[in-house]
Design a protein around this motif. Structure first.
Motif, mmCIF file in Angstrom:
data_model
loop_
_atom_site.group_PDB
_atom_site.id
_atom_site.type_symbol
_atom_site.label_atom_id
_atom_site.label_comp_id
_atom_site.label_asym_id
_atom_site.label_seq_id
_atom_site.Cartn_x
_atom_site.Cartn_y
_atom_site.Cartn_z
ATOM 1 N N ILE A 258 12.444 72.331 25.036
ATOM 2 C CA ILE A 258 13.217 72.139 25.823
ATOM 3 C C ILE A 258 14.449 73.119 25.834
ATOM 4 O O ILE A 258 15.000 74.298 25.352
ATOM 5 N N ILE A 259 14.689 73.430 27.180
ATOM 6 C CA ILE A 259 15.494 74.147 27.787
ATOM 7 C C ILE A 259 17.631 73.447 28.966
ATOM 8 O O ILE A 259 17.358 73.053 29.431
ATOM 9 N N PHE A 260 18.574 74.370 28.150
ATOM 10 C CA PHE A 260 19.056 73.735 28.471
ATOM 11 C C PHE A 260 19.330 74.267 29.849
ATOM 12 O O PHE A 260 19.347 75.385 30.558
ATOM 13 N N GLY A 261 20.203 72.964 31.097
ATOM 14 C CA GLY A 261 20.382 73.653 32.260
ATOM 15 C C GLY A 261 21.062 72.869 32.859
ATOM 16 O O GLY A 261 21.697 71.431 32.638
ATOM 17 N N SER A 262 22.319 73.786 33.908
ATOM 18 C CA SER A 262 23.276 72.528 34.297
ATOM 19 C C SER A 262 23.331 72.165 35.545
ATOM 20 O O SER A 262 23.811 71.639 36.581
ATOM 21 N N ASP A 263 22.011 72.751 36.588
ATOM 22 C CA ASP A 263 22.858 72.213 37.630
ATOM 23 C C ASP A 263 23.421 72.532 38.791
ATOM 24 O O ASP A 263 24.297 71.946 39.138
ATOM 25 N N TRP A 264 24.207 73.380 38.009
ATOM 26 C CA TRP A 264 25.810 73.853 38.812
ATOM 27 C C TRP A 264 24.996 74.182 40.050
ATOM 28 O O TRP A 264 24.343 75.079 40.164
ATOM 29 N N PRO A 265 26.243 73.570 41.061
ATOM 30 C CA PRO A 265 27.431 72.821 41.813
ATOM 31 C C PRO A 265 27.026 72.040 41.621
ATOM 32 O O PRO A 265 28.636 71.184 42.131
#
Length: 335
Positions: A258-265
């Motif tokens: 599992i990988i953290f991702g923000s999908d910013w913006p």
């Protein structure tokens, strides 16, 4: 006092309207309009579209870097999809690549780039992708199957062969997207054929921790080279919200995948980057009860392990100056 874990954002976008076609924004505006109350006045799609585009004027990523600093995000993976076969675009994938190279040069050591090239460009696209990897030091391939191809389609194999030879990961969009694109090519299970054929390539299911989660978990459990990211988690509408949803995901025994991702913006008007990372780590948050090694893997270790070894080496000063010059040339061509 225990130091905070390192954070690398494994799923982010350059907030630049030079990289995303107008047609994509229009589709997102249509999605927003559909969710408005029926008794509300009819939405002005043109106004909504302009509002969305106005959030994508951080062409040099100066604002993004400031947000990263606020959130204690060490580095970020910028994803640059190629929509050129489905939307009229003012900028080519070459322009988009140069723009991202200029951003990396402007902010040394802060960004990795996964470049997208639609596989239907054939040999021309493959040659350019390989050239961009060699010249700019990009570290992965970004594909967008809703543009009209399966991620296991043979048309992608030449690109996967380049990734296998150079040790590059492939990140693919899964789940819903703008309604102007296809949904039938966005299921995580569709990567299975490619994952078996290219065991040396690591595939990351973008949004796999949020959409089609059962399929994504299955792939991560039984395919050694398949991973998922949690980008899009602020939008989870399940009972208990995204915190309960992620707590359940983190209890599935696949935290090393599992990988953290923000999908910013994408969620910049809902949650700030600092709010996202703080919410994950706060007391009672979904990461709070996990062992420290699992937290470190999710927030940074796993995505870092998938990047090629050379990813830690910044571009030279000469290349940096050239990339920034290219970006200014792109900007001067705007209508």
């Amino acid at each position: 006092m225990v130091p905070l874990p390192r954070v690398i954002d494994g799923h982010c976008h350059l907030a630049s309207s030079r990289c995303i076609p107008h047609g994509f924004f229009l589709g997102v505006a249509q999605n927003i309009a559909r969710k408005m109350p029926r008794h509300a006045p009819p939405p002005d799609l043109d106004k909504l579209t302009r509002m969305l585009i106005s959030q994508y004027e951080d062409h040099d990523a100066d604002k993004l870097v400031a947000k990263m600093d606020e959130a204690s995000i060490e580095r970020t993976v910028l994803l640059a999809p190629d929509f050129s076969h489905v939307f009229d675009a003012q900028y080519s994938y070459e322009d988009v690549a140069r723009q991202h190279a200029a951003v990396r040069a402007r902010h040394p050591g802060r960004f990795h780039v996964f470049l997208g090239v639609d596989p239907r460009w054939g040999r021309q696209g493959c040659d350019y992708f390989e050239k961009a990897v060699d010249e700019y030091g990009f570290e992965g391939l970004k594909i967008y199957p809703p543009c009209g191809y399966s991620p296991s389609d043979a048309v992608l194999f030449p690109l996967y062969e380049i990734c296998a030879a150079k040790g590059l990961p492939v990140l693919l969009h899964t789940g819903p997207t703008t309604p102007t694109l296809q949904f039938d090519t966005a299921a995580p299970s569709l990567i299975d054929g490619a994952a078996r054929r290219f065991p040396a390539v690591n595939f990351i299911l973008a949004h796999g921790g949020v959409n089609f989660v059962e399929q994504a978990k299955l792939m991560c459990n039984y395919r050694p080279n398949v991973y998922l990211d949690i980008s899009g988690f602020p939008a989870v509408m399940a009972p208990g919200g995204w915190r309960a949803h992620l707590a359940d995901l983190f209890a599935q025994g696949i935290n090393h995948k599992i990988i953290f991702g923000s999908d910013w913006p994408v969620f910049s008007m809902k949650d700030d980057l600092k709010a996202m990372t703080a919410g994950l780590l706060e007391e009672g948050g979904p990461l709070a009860r996990l062992p420290r090694p699992a937290v470190e893997a999710i927030l940074a270790g796993t995505i870092e392990s998938l990047l090629p070894a050379r990813a830690q080496h910044p571009v030279s000063t000469a290349k940096a100056a050239r990339h920034e010059t290219n970006a200014r040339e792109i900007a001067s061509n705007e209508c």
